[in-house]
Design a protein around this motif. Structure first.
Motif, short mmCIF file in Angstrom:
data_model
loop_
_atom_site.label_atom_id
_atom_site.label_comp_id
_atom_site.label_asym_id
_atom_site.label_seq_id
_atom_site.Cartn_x
_atom_site.Cartn_y
_atom_site.Cartn_z
N LEU A 1 0.83 -1.21 0.00
CA LEU A 1 0.00 0.00 0.00
C LEU A 1 0.86 1.26 0.00
O LEU A 1 0.56 2.23 -0.70
CB LEU A 1 -0.94 -0.01 1.22
N GLU B 1 0.82 -1.95 -5.96
CA GLU B 1 0.57 -2.54 -4.64
C GLU B 1 0.81 -4.05 -4.67
O GLU B 1 1.45 -4.62 -3.78
CB GLU B 1 -0.88 -2.25 -4.19
N VAL B 2 0.31 -4.69 -5.74
CA VAL B 2 0.44 -6.14 -5.85
C VAL B 2 1.90 -6.54 -6.10
O VAL B 2 2.44 -7.45 -5.46
CB VAL B 2 -0.47 -6.69 -6.97
N ARG C 1 -1.81 1.97 -10.05
CA ARG C 1 -1.51 2.04 -8.62
C ARG C 1 -1.76 0.69 -7.96
O ARG C 1 -0.99 0.22 -7.14
CB ARG C 1 -2.35 3.15 -7.95
N ARG C 2 -2.85 0.06 -8.35
CA ARG C 2 -3.16 -1.26 -7.79
C ARG C 2 -2.09 -2.28 -8.20
O ARG C 2 -1.68 -3.13 -7.40
CB ARG C 2 -4.55 -1.71 -8.26
N ALA D 1 -5.62 4.33 -11.82
CA ALA D 1 -6.09 3.47 -10.73
C ALA D 1 -5.56 2.05 -10.88
O ALA D 1 -5.12 1.42 -9.90
CB ALA D 1 -7.63 3.47 -10.70
N TYR D 2 -5.60 1.54 -12.12
CA TYR D 2 -5.10 0.18 -12.36
C TYR D 2 -3.61 0.11 -12.06
O TYR D 2 -3.11 -0.83 -11.44
CB TYR D 2 -5.37 -0.25 -13.81
N GLY E 1 2.28 1.76 -3.41
CA GLY E 1 1.22 2.26 -4.29
C GLY E 1 0.97 3.74 -4.07
O GLY E 1 0.76 4.50 -5.02
#
Lengths: 163, 283
Positions: B245, B269-270, B265-266, B262-263, B248
């Motif tokens: 997080l 995170e992953v 940033r996600r 948005a994609y 991200g």
């Protein structure tokens, strides 16, 4: 500005005259030297249909600046079999049904020869990875991969690997 | 003749000094795309792919540094010699284009173009690599963070040639991961290099394609470096998630034709959490 330079293509010295500076090797091979076997499609290195060997390494001719290649050994699809007899790779493509529309075939034959020179007994993954730069929209790749595997198997059983 | 093909570093630097408007041509895999599409008129070219000094690599045992010349192609970086020392750089190189591209495309070309999607750049950022430049007035080196100053913008002067990079050799896990629309032949939608320095007890991470430059997540790095159990080389599940997080949050992605902010940033995170868990398999 018109450029004049020499290229060594398929073992022969060729003169390129009245060329423009930014021309790719693909353009020069086809439009100035009349070697139409090498195909052009994307002209951005995505499709592999213009694959040739430059000093023995597989490259996209569309991304090679022709005017900077004097003194290098360029092998095109016309040069893989100077005698005109099909190579084992070309024959395997025919027998496996790996040729449909044929547009990608010259590039894929060059890629297959390049792979088998370096890796005489490639795994399925190695074949897929080595051919990943050559797009075919007809075959679905299964027959192409089969053709390369067939050549490797026959070469090894005949002991004709050049490695 | 408007194409020069120097065969020594001194000659290349001298040519560039005399004609700083020239285009420096390495592998050509970026430049020729622009030339073919008519987006770039080429007036004068210095092709540096026959400069032997730029095609070498080697280890400085005393400084624990790896030197890679700017003309070393990706296909060489992927080989065990370099891969055993900086595995993340080899992984990143393997994701570049196709075999045809990797035979001619070079580390120096990736640096010269300096796209935020350049695959080797997050690795060079995470490993604190230095970029070496030469001109007729001398040589200098800059940290990667000082070299890349914007989207396809660098601090290289027009009369300077990129000669190579020095990369610290670290003890610890390192890896490069990339999200794209398919496995082969793809430009990164988001990418990440995580590197552990076990001796220095630090975790570093560099993010690609999620900002105008490669993003180092300084705050997240410091935080997680303090949370890792360095004697056990373990980290808790909760900390792995929190690290993802925080990375991200450090990203600065945009919406464009390739993806959405948005994609991306996600994806960061992953990727960050996944790489941290790979680096420290024990919870």
């Amino acid at each position: 500005m018109a450029e004049f330079y020499g290229l060594r293509v398929n073992g022969t010295n060729r003169e390129v005259v009245d060329a423009q500076l930014g021309e790719s090797l693909l353009f020069v091979l086809r439009e100035r030297l009349g070697l139409l076997g090498t195909k052009g499609a994307c002209e951005q290195g995505e499709c592999g249909s213009c694959s040739v060997l430059l000093d023995g390494e597989l490259v996209c001719a569309c991304l090679v600046l022709a005017a900077a290649q004097s003194g290098r050994e360029i092998i095109t699809i016309e040069g893989v079999s100077p005698s005109g007899v099909s190579t084992d790779v070309q024959q395997a493509f025919v027998e496996a049904g790996a040729v449909q529309c044929g547009f990608c075939t010259p590039g894929l034959v060059m890629a297959a020869h390049s792979l088998l020179e370096r890796v005489p007994n490639p795994t399925d993954t190695e074949i897929r990875e080595e051919l990943s730069g050559n797009i075919c929209r007809c075959t679905g790749y299964g027959r192409l991969i089969q053709a390369v595997a067939d050549v490797a198997r026959v070469r090894l059983s005949n002991g004709v690997s050049r490695d | 003749m408007a194409v020069s093909v120097p065969t020594s570093l001194a000659e290349a630097v001298s040519l560039l000094s005399g004609a700083p408007d020239s285009v420096v041509l390495a592998g050509g895999t970026d430049l020729m795309v622009e030339a073919n599409s008519g987006h770039r008129q080429i007036a004068s070219v210095i092709a540096i792919d026959r400069v032997p000094e730029l095609r070498t690599w080697g280890v400085d045992v005393v400084r624990r540094n790896l030197w890679i010349g700017s003309g070393v192609p990706y296909s060489t970086v992927m080989q065990p010699g370099i891969a055993s020392l900086v595995p993340a750089l080899a992984q990143a190189s393997r994701t570049v284009g196709s075999p045809q591209i990797r035979h001619v495309g070079t580390i120096g070309g990736n640096l010269g173009t300096c796209s935020p999607a350049g695959d080797t750049l997050p690795v060079l950022a995470a490993l604190d690599a230095r970029v070496h430049l030469a001109s007729v007035s001398g040589e200098r080196s800059v940290g990667f963070d000082e070299f890349m100053v914007g989207v396809k913008r660098t601090s290289r002067r027009p009369d300077e040639l990129i000669t190579g990079v020095t990369i610290p050799i670290l003890n610890g896990w390192q890896g490069y991961s990339k999200v794209g629309v398919r496995n082969a032949m793809v430009i990164a939608t988001a990418s990440s290099c995580l590197a552990v320095d076990t001796d220095g007890r630090s975790v570093r991470i560099g993010l690609g394609s999620v900002g105008p430059v490669i993003i180092r997540c300084g705050e997240a790095e410091q935080w997680i470096s303090g949370r890792v159990d360095w004697s056990e080389l373990s980290v808790s599940n909760a900390d792995v998630d929190e690290f993802g997080l925080r990375c991200g949050a450090a990203a600065r992605p945009i919406d464009d034709h390739r993806s959405t902010a948005a994609y991306r940033r996600r994806a960061v995170e992953v990727l960050a959490a996944r790489q941290l868990r790979r680096a420290f398999p024990n919870g």
